[in-house]
Design a protein around this motif. Sequence first.
Motif, short mmCIF file in Angstrom:
data_model
loop_
_atom_site.label_atom_id
_atom_site.label_comp_id
_atom_site.label_asym_id
_atom_site.label_seq_id
_atom_site.Cartn_x
_atom_site.Cartn_y
_atom_site.Cartn_z
N ASP A 164 94.04 31.08 28.57
CA ASP A 164 94.42 29.72 28.19
C ASP A 164 95.94 29.59 28.03
OD1 ASP A 164 91.79 28.96 28.18
OD2 ASP A 164 91.54 29.15 26.00
N ALA A 165 96.60 30.69 27.66
CA ALA A 165 98.06 30.67 27.47
C ALA A 165 98.82 30.80 28.78
CB ALA A 165 98.47 31.79 26.53
N GLY A 166 98.09 31.04 29.88
CA GLY A 166 98.74 31.12 31.18
C GLY A 166 99.19 32.51 31.58
N CYS A 167 98.72 33.55 30.88
CA CYS A 167 99.08 34.92 31.25
C CYS A 167 98.45 35.25 32.61
CB CYS A 167 98.60 35.90 30.19
SG CYS A 167 99.41 35.69 28.59
N ALA A 168 99.19 35.94 33.43
CA ALA A 168 98.75 36.19 34.80
C ALA A 168 97.57 37.15 34.89
CB ALA A 168 99.91 36.73 35.63
N SER A 169 97.46 38.10 33.98
CA SER A 169 96.37 39.09 34.02
C SER A 169 95.76 39.22 32.64
CB SER A 169 96.92 40.44 34.50
OG SER A 169 98.06 40.83 33.75
N PRO A 170 95.02 38.21 32.19
CA PRO A 170 94.53 38.19 30.81
C PRO A 170 93.57 39.32 30.47
CG PRO A 170 93.54 36.42 32.12
CD PRO A 170 94.65 36.99 32.94
N GLN A 171 92.69 39.68 31.38
CA GLN A 171 91.74 40.75 31.09
C GLN A 171 92.46 42.08 30.91
OE1 GLN A 171 88.46 40.34 30.62
NE2 GLN A 171 87.92 42.51 30.38
N ALA A 172 93.35 42.39 31.85
CA ALA A 172 94.09 43.65 31.75
C ALA A 172 94.98 43.67 30.51
CB ALA A 172 94.93 43.86 33.01
N ASP A 173 95.62 42.54 30.21
CA ASP A 173 96.47 42.47 29.03
C ASP A 173 95.65 42.67 27.76
OD1 ASP A 173 98.44 41.91 30.83
OD2 ASP A 173 99.02 39.98 29.96
N ALA A 174 94.48 42.05 27.70
CA ALA A 174 93.62 42.19 26.54
C ALA A 174 93.22 43.65 26.34
CB ALA A 174 92.37 41.32 26.69
N GLU A 175 92.87 44.31 27.42
CA GLU A 175 92.51 45.73 27.33
C GLU A 175 93.68 46.56 26.85
OE1 GLU A 175 91.11 46.71 31.19
OE2 GLU A 175 89.18 45.68 30.95
N GLN A 176 94.89 46.29 27.39
CA GLN A 176 96.07 47.05 26.99
C GLN A 176 96.37 46.86 25.51
OE1 GLN A 176 98.24 49.15 28.62
NE2 GLN A 176 96.84 49.20 30.35
N LEU A 177 96.28 45.64 25.02
CA LEU A 177 96.54 45.39 23.61
C LEU A 177 95.51 46.09 22.72
CD1 LEU A 177 97.48 41.59 23.73
CD2 LEU A 177 99.03 43.52 23.26
N MET A 178 94.25 46.04 23.12
CA MET A 178 93.21 46.69 22.32
C MET A 178 93.36 48.21 22.34
SD MET A 178 89.93 44.26 23.19
CE MET A 178 88.80 45.13 22.09
N MET A 179 93.71 48.76 23.48
CA MET A 179 93.95 50.20 23.57
C MET A 179 95.13 50.59 22.69
SD MET A 179 93.37 50.40 27.68
CE MET A 179 94.34 51.89 27.91
N HIS A 180 96.17 49.78 22.72
CA HIS A 180 97.38 50.07 21.95
C HIS A 180 97.11 50.06 20.46
CE1 HIS A 180 101.61 49.97 20.78
NE2 HIS A 180 101.37 48.87 20.07
#
Length: 354
Positions: A20-36
């Motif tokens: 919704d915020a317009g991030c180009a790769s929301p699924q990958a970003d979500a995974e990276q944030l959760m992993m971090h």
Amino acid sequence: MSAPSTVGSILSEVAAALADAGCASPQADAEQLMMHVSGRSRTDLILSRRDPVAADDPLVAELPALVVRRAAREPLQHILGTAPMGRLELAVGPGVFVPRPETELLAEWCITALGDVGLDDDPHRRKAGAPAGNGPVVVDLCTGSGALALAIADRVPAASVTGVELDPVAAEWARRNLDSCRELWAGEATPRTGAVRIIAGDVTDPGLVDGADAPLADLRGRVDLVVSNPPYVPLATYVDAEVRHDPHHAVFGGDDGLDVIRPMLNIVRELLAPGGAVAIEHDDDSGADVSELLAGTGFCRDIEVHRDLAGRDRFTTAYRCGGGHRCARRGATGDGATQNDSTRDTNEGTDQAT
């Protein structure tokens, strides 16, 4: 009473918020944030999708604040504190350009080109003396976080690599990354006969190489490869919100994107040994312009424009006249590269710039 959150439901919610915020790769970003935030691997996230998450779990207590930052289009790399470059994880943050995946293609070309360099019996190098050992000599102009310099040094242990950076904040990031790499390399069995340094310098200033006290006076006419990812975006170009977090002077290169590249070629000319290679990243509309600039110097031959995985012109390479190729030609042509034939024969065997 609502059902407790699970790892899978949190992942879905975060990915939806970033989309919704317009991030180009929301699924990958979500995974990276959760992993971090959780210390889980991607495999762990997948296998634990149905697991309930307690209220004090970092996925509940800490993740939301990071999601807000990413939804505001703060670069993911700033939030994570690192950006990948080959196998390296480089420290990045405010004040330094974040290396992009496209630059890894440039690094790979350089590593391949240097892979078969054999200089032990080269009389030119033997007479001049190499900074460390007899491996290839590399200069990375506009090194920023040290991305290209360190990626090359990591994969070519015999290389002596100098990164040049004008901005003191970026140079400090590069030195920090160099220290981390030295720790990494110290724990490995691979012998390292090269050396790596980060120095301050303006890549558009002839004083970088001219004069006995010039920062690169010791490398004049002795460099096997000059590589650069300079500021190259034309001023009028629209850029994504994430790019606007990078330092303006590290992104934009004047009206046509060539304000740094043009004068930088004078430095390249002074540094390269006969047969040495130059590789410059540029805007996807600048391949023909950079080729023309290289051809116009009078010291370049075998000029090639290389495309990225999206088929866009991404970087251009050439070799200095006056000697055989000091870098291997393996991988220099083929898929993703185009040959500028008009410049190949015109400059062959000449060295008008010296």
